[in-house]
Design an enzyme around this catalytic site. Structure first.
Site, PDB file in Angstrom:
ATOM      1  N   ARG A   1       0.806  -1.223   0.000  1.00  0.00           N
ATOM      2  CA  ARG A   1       0.000   0.000   0.000  1.00  0.00           C
ATOM      3  C   ARG A   1       0.838   1.271   0.000  1.00  0.00           C
ATOM      4  NH1 ARG A   1      -2.963   2.523  -0.393  1.00  0.00           N
ATOM      5  NH2 ARG A   1      -4.539   2.962   1.169  1.00  0.00           N
TER       6      ARG A   1
ATOM      7  N   ASP B   1     -13.177  -5.100  -1.919  1.00  0.00           N
ATOM      8  CA  ASP B   1     -13.912  -4.431  -0.842  1.00  0.00           C
ATOM      9  C   ASP B   1     -15.399  -4.532  -1.129  1.00  0.00           C
ATOM     10  OD1 ASP B   1     -13.413  -2.709   1.663  1.00  0.00           O
ATOM     11  OD2 ASP B   1     -15.041  -1.699   0.627  1.00  0.00           O
TER      12      ASP B   1
END
Ligand code: CP3
Length: 343
Positions: A38, A74
């Protein structure tokens, strides 16, 4: 017996010598490898790149003796694909721009070609399947309609999701239409993940527990049934956070099993649902209380799950909600080890 064989055997009602184990949210946040990825790439870039999403999904499997992988994605990919503007700020939860407040907002949702915009997710499943080669079970997932509705109407996270819950009562027809649209999107997305190689799928109803029994029956269950009717015969788990009061209703969702949070006693759920898969339900907070606490709680769960002297069936060891950022990796190891060493 490898992880996939064990997961499928337990799920399908055969007896196994110990339950399969995986952990909700096992692939993100608390792992150093994830944070390193990330630091280089945006969240959506990871979801859209099959190499990166597979790398992130595999990290917990390399670290811990888990039996299942969950694809990296997600729940908010559905509102995003419908045209809402979903962003994750650091430490403040998701933001959803252009929230749903009026009939015109709903009419503006872009449902045509929806699955094309979500192709990255079945692609990620396919890529992950290629890497696993059947060693571990593979889970796909989607947000449950009410939870997606809650974020889409509220415009982000909230303690009470006021706007969403007011809409149920002030504009029930609009709410039902939005829930049906979200359900159809979730059904299509879950079917695509199953077709791409997922062994089972989980619906996350993180905010369903905000509803009363009457509200859940009227608004959430019909939307869930749209999904399970479309997926008839396939393996579907339903997680409702804070849903103890809704337990008597969940049988009407059509799901093959329920993921329990830590406030629902496992034995009570088993007495009510002897033939459903039950998953759960260790409080993720306990993983901050030290290895002894984790081991003791895990052994107690195993005792509750054991159906007879010859083993375990229709149960999956897991947490009662997603693993929290900052969770010590040694606790995750202790939990998994205790399950793996159970007999
Ligand atoms: O292994 C995994 O579980 C990773 C895949 C996954 C993510 N989100 C990645 C993610 C899964 C299964 C989810 C589900 C999800 N997303 C739920 C249901 C489960 C639950 O925890 O209740 C919900 C409510 C969301 C919505 C969401 N997405 C929130 C509230 C947040 C911000 C806070 C956070 O970290 O959970 C996200 C962003 C998100 N989704 C992150 C990850 C790894 C962090 C984003 C980042 O890396 O910056």
């Amino acid at each position: 017996m490898n992880g996939r064989e064990r997961f499928l055997a337990s799920f399908d009602g055969k007896s196994v010598d110990r339950p399969p184990v995986w952990l909700m949210r096992q692939a993100g946040r608390y792992l150093s490898g994830y944070r390193a990825v990330r630091a280089q790439h945006g969240f959506w870039d990871v979801c859209h790149d099959p190499e990166l999403s597979t790398k992130v999904a595999l990290e917990p499997l390399a670290r811990f003796p888990l039996d299942a992988a969950i694809v990296f994605s997600d729940i908010l990919v559905i509102p995003q694909a419908l045209g809402l503007d979903v962003t994750f700020g650091t430490g403040e939860g998701p933001k959803v721009g252009k929230p749903l407040r009026t009939r015109a907002d709903l009419d503006g949702w872009n449902t045509s070609g929806l699955i094309e915009r979500l192709k990255f997710l079945p692609n990620a499943v396919k890529h992950l399947a290629g890497a696993l080669k059947g060693s571990h079970a593979m889970l796909g997932f989607a947000g449950a309609p009410f939870t997606l509705f809650a974020y889409s109407v509220e415009g982000g996270s909230s303690d009470d999701f006021m706007h969403a819950r007011v809409m149920l009562h002030k504009e029930p027809k609009l709410a039902e239409a939005a829930l049906a649209t979200l359900a159809d999107a979730a059904a299509e997305l879950l079917a695509a993940q199953l077709d791409a190689g997922a062994d089972a799928v989980q619906l996350f109803d993180t905010w369903g527990g905000l509803l009363s029994q009457d509200e859940y029956r009227r608004f959430a269950l019909p939307a869930l049934r749209r999904i399970t009717n479309a997926l008839r015969g396939r393996r579907v788990l339903l997680f409702v956070r804070s849903g103890h009061h809704l337990l008597p209703l969940l049988g009407d969702s059509g799901a093959s099993g329920f993921s329990l949070d830590w406030r629902t006693p496992f034995a009570e759920a088993r007495a009510r649902y002897p033939n459903h898969v039950l998953q759960g339900n260790i409080d993720p907070v306990l993983l901050f209380a030290g290895d002894d606490v984790v081991r003791t709680r895990t052994r107690a769960l195993l005792d509750e799950m054991k159906t007879s002297s010859n083993g375990y069936s229709r149960c999956v060891a897991n947490l009662g909600h997603g693993i929290l950022p900052g969770t010590p990796e040694s606790s995750v190891e202790s939990l998994c080890r205790t399950v793996v060493d159970a007999r």
